[in-house]
Design an enzyme around this catalytic site. Sequence first.
Site, short mmCIF file in Angstrom:
data_model
loop_
_atom_site.label_atom_id
_atom_site.label_comp_id
_atom_site.label_asym_id
_atom_site.label_seq_id
_atom_site.Cartn_x
_atom_site.Cartn_y
_atom_site.Cartn_z
N CYS A 140 -0.70 6.20 7.10
CA CYS A 140 -2.11 6.34 7.48
C CYS A 140 -2.40 5.84 8.89
O CYS A 140 -3.49 6.05 9.40
CB CYS A 140 -3.02 5.65 6.48
SG CYS A 140 -3.28 3.91 6.80
N CYS A 189 -7.83 1.04 -0.58
CA CYS A 189 -7.39 0.47 0.69
C CYS A 189 -7.31 -1.04 0.50
O CYS A 189 -8.34 -1.70 0.34
CB CYS A 189 -8.39 0.82 1.80
SG CYS A 189 -7.94 0.05 3.35
N CYS A 241 0.84 -1.20 0.00
CA CYS A 241 0.00 0.00 0.00
C CYS A 241 0.88 1.25 0.00
O CYS A 241 1.84 1.34 0.77
CB CYS A 241 -0.89 -0.01 1.23
SG CYS A 241 -1.96 1.41 1.33
N CYS A 252 -2.68 -0.88 9.32
CA CYS A 252 -1.83 -1.90 8.67
C CYS A 252 -0.37 -1.89 9.12
O CYS A 252 0.55 -1.88 8.28
CB CYS A 252 -1.89 -1.75 7.16
SG CYS A 252 -3.48 -2.19 6.51
N PHE A 274 -23.08 -9.96 25.43
CA PHE A 274 -22.71 -8.85 24.53
C PHE A 274 -23.12 -9.30 23.13
O PHE A 274 -22.27 -9.55 22.27
CB PHE A 274 -21.20 -8.57 24.61
CG PHE A 274 -20.72 -8.18 25.99
CD1 PHE A 274 -20.62 -6.85 26.36
CD2 PHE A 274 -20.36 -9.15 26.91
CE1 PHE A 274 -20.17 -6.48 27.62
CE2 PHE A 274 -19.92 -8.81 28.18
CZ PHE A 274 -19.82 -7.46 28.53
N GLN A 328 -19.10 -7.84 12.71
CA GLN A 328 -17.71 -8.26 12.55
C GLN A 328 -17.20 -7.83 11.18
O GLN A 328 -17.89 -8.01 10.18
CB GLN A 328 -17.61 -9.79 12.70
CG GLN A 328 -18.13 -10.32 14.03
CD GLN A 328 -17.13 -10.14 15.18
OE1 GLN A 328 -16.01 -9.70 14.99
NE2 GLN A 328 -17.56 -10.49 16.38
N ASP A 357 -18.38 -11.62 24.80
CA ASP A 357 -17.67 -11.02 23.65
C ASP A 357 -17.70 -9.50 23.84
O ASP A 357 -18.34 -8.78 23.09
CB ASP A 357 -18.36 -11.42 22.34
CG ASP A 357 -17.65 -10.85 21.12
OD1 ASP A 357 -16.47 -10.48 21.22
OD2 ASP A 357 -18.29 -10.78 20.05
N CYS A 373 -11.11 -9.01 21.62
CA CYS A 373 -10.27 -8.33 20.61
C CYS A 373 -9.14 -7.57 21.30
O CYS A 373 -8.48 -6.76 20.66
CB CYS A 373 -11.13 -7.39 19.76
SG CYS A 373 -11.97 -6.13 20.72
C1 LIG Z 1 -17.30 -6.90 20.23
S1 LIG Z 1 -19.00 -6.49 20.01
C2 LIG Z 1 -19.66 -8.13 19.85
C3 LIG Z 1 -21.05 -8.25 19.34
C4 LIG Z 1 -21.46 -9.64 18.85
N1 LIG Z 1 -21.08 -10.68 19.77
C5 LIG Z 1 -20.92 -9.92 17.46
O1 LIG Z 1 -20.16 -10.88 17.30
O2 LIG Z 1 -21.28 -9.21 16.51
C6 LIG Z 1 -19.43 -5.97 21.61
C7 LIG Z 1 -20.88 -5.63 21.81
O3 LIG Z 1 -21.04 -5.25 23.18
C8 LIG Z 1 -21.96 -4.19 23.29
N2 LIG Z 1 -21.64 -3.52 24.58
C9 LIG Z 1 -20.64 -2.65 24.85
N3 LIG Z 1 -20.62 -2.37 26.17
C10 LIG Z 1 -21.62 -3.09 26.74
C11 LIG Z 1 -22.09 -3.24 28.07
N4 LIG Z 1 -21.52 -2.60 29.10
N5 LIG Z 1 -23.14 -4.04 28.29
C12 LIG Z 1 -23.74 -4.71 27.26
N6 LIG Z 1 -23.33 -4.62 25.98
C13 LIG Z 1 -22.28 -3.83 25.72
C14 LIG Z 1 -21.76 -3.38 22.03
O4 LIG Z 1 -22.94 -2.66 21.71
C15 LIG Z 1 -21.43 -4.47 20.99
O5 LIG Z 1 -22.59 -4.90 20.33
#
Ligand SMILES: C[S@@+](CC[C@H](N)C(=O)[O-])C[C@H]1O[C@@H](n2cnc3c(N)ncnc32)[C@H](O)[C@@H]1O
Length: 447
Positions: free
Chosen positions: A76, A159, A70, A79, A309, A280, A378, A404
């Site tokens: 930027c 990109c 790139c 990457c 989550f 994702q 998650d 992550c």
């Molecule tokens: C990494 S994403 C994962 C979402 C889902 N598991 C996916 O694979 O698409 C984290 C999620 O947590 C939610 N979130 C962030 N802080 C939170 C909290 N304190 N309580 C509940 N949900 C939360 C966000 O809105 C988001 O949808």
Amino acid sequence: MSEAFSLTVEKVVAGGLGLGHSPDGMVVLVPGVLPGEQVRVRVRQRKKGFLNAELLEVETASPDRVTPLCSLYGRCGGCDFQHASYPAQLRLKQEILTQHLVRGRLAATWSEASAMLGEPMPSPRSLGYRLRLRLHVDQLGRMGFHRLHSHEVVAVGQCPIARAAINRVLATMGSSQSLADLLVYTRELEILLSPAEESCILLLDFSRKPRPADFALVRGVVQELAGVSEVLLRVEGHGLFSGAGLAPQLPEHAMLRLSLPVGLDLAPVALTVEPGGFYQVNQEQNEQLISQLLDWAKVSRKERVLDLFCGVGNFSLPMARLAGQVTGMDLQGSAIRSARRNASLNGLDNVIFSKMEAAAGACSLVTKGERFDLLLLDPPRGGCREVLPRVMALAPGTIIYISCDPATLTRDLGDLQGLGYGIEQIRLFDMFPQTSHLETMVLLKTV
Ligand SMILES: C[S@@+](CC[C@H](N)C(=O)[O-])C[C@H]1O[C@@H](n2cnc3c(N)ncnc32)[C@H](O)[C@@H]1O
């Protein structure tokens, strides 16, 4: 003039930075380098206990070094692993995860930590994988990424990590006069690919309430740019506007659509996402994540699953194809709206979604005496330490934690060990090729 010297890169650590020592023995962190390389660096910043440096020259290159493809590499801010071959990127990430396990005292030694890790799962696409791209817009209406360590906008024409359909839009965006007129009031812009249709939605963070002329411009962009099916204006405190005006209920065609093949002879799960909500970024790697999740979870119709989550139901809905009952919670109202719509779209009536903050939701489930066979965690980058004191009461058997951020993951795994959970499996999933970001999935069971 800042100090310059040569050093040998001993290893690559969190954040993708090379670590070496200065002639007087200080730890030096430098981007863009690989283990074993001899490099000349210049000190940028003196910190307590270490120096931040920039790379001046690679004096002896690693066999893993490749020429970044790139033209914006190093400028930027994204990457940061593009100078490493793809197999080397995977190796580096596995090593960084190993360092975290040792530093977080989840393993006593390097070899014990390495032995805990499964084979890293490569991304099916190492380039052209991203489903969304966020661009900054400067005061002159120029779009691009932020220059490294600055707020200056660097124009971006292509990109390499974005999907081809996004790049086609990127290449033509400059030709739309309607878009140029809207950019005057836009601070940030997202190009979101709806993979099921291979068309893009533009989401503009607009700095004022739109006027009738703006709606005409929004419709103009859709006519002027092939590959753009919808333009939405997001105004803080006022919500989303489409070409037809305020859109409290988004029309069907303004949703992103994905189809998730989930394996195990199950029908694919169709997902719709309201633009602006989390999904994702790497679709094929997400599919591998789900398939690993189902394999580790091994849930049956007798079992109950809690997903604290849940987003738009990315994990809850595939789970609901196998489990007896699934409860999903998320803080974001639009995610829960999408999750409920997705449950009915897929004919799944054994899943309940609630808009709840995770710690508060966990507390209320404990108060009601609810119990689950499997808990999915998650969380966002900050992890979920506040939830952990409730997990033993909620799910005394199995937890699958998807993260992550390895620093908050290892912190939370330490807490979970203290609560009586043991780590059964840990596997790195390369969700973000060409960058030093890590995605990890961990299976825990009570010991
Ligand atoms: C990494 S994403 C994962 C979402 C889902 N598991 C996916 O694979 O698409 C984290 C999620 O947590 C939610 N979130 C962030 N802080 C939170 C909290 N304190 N309580 C509940 N949900 C939360 C966000 O809105 C988001 O949808």
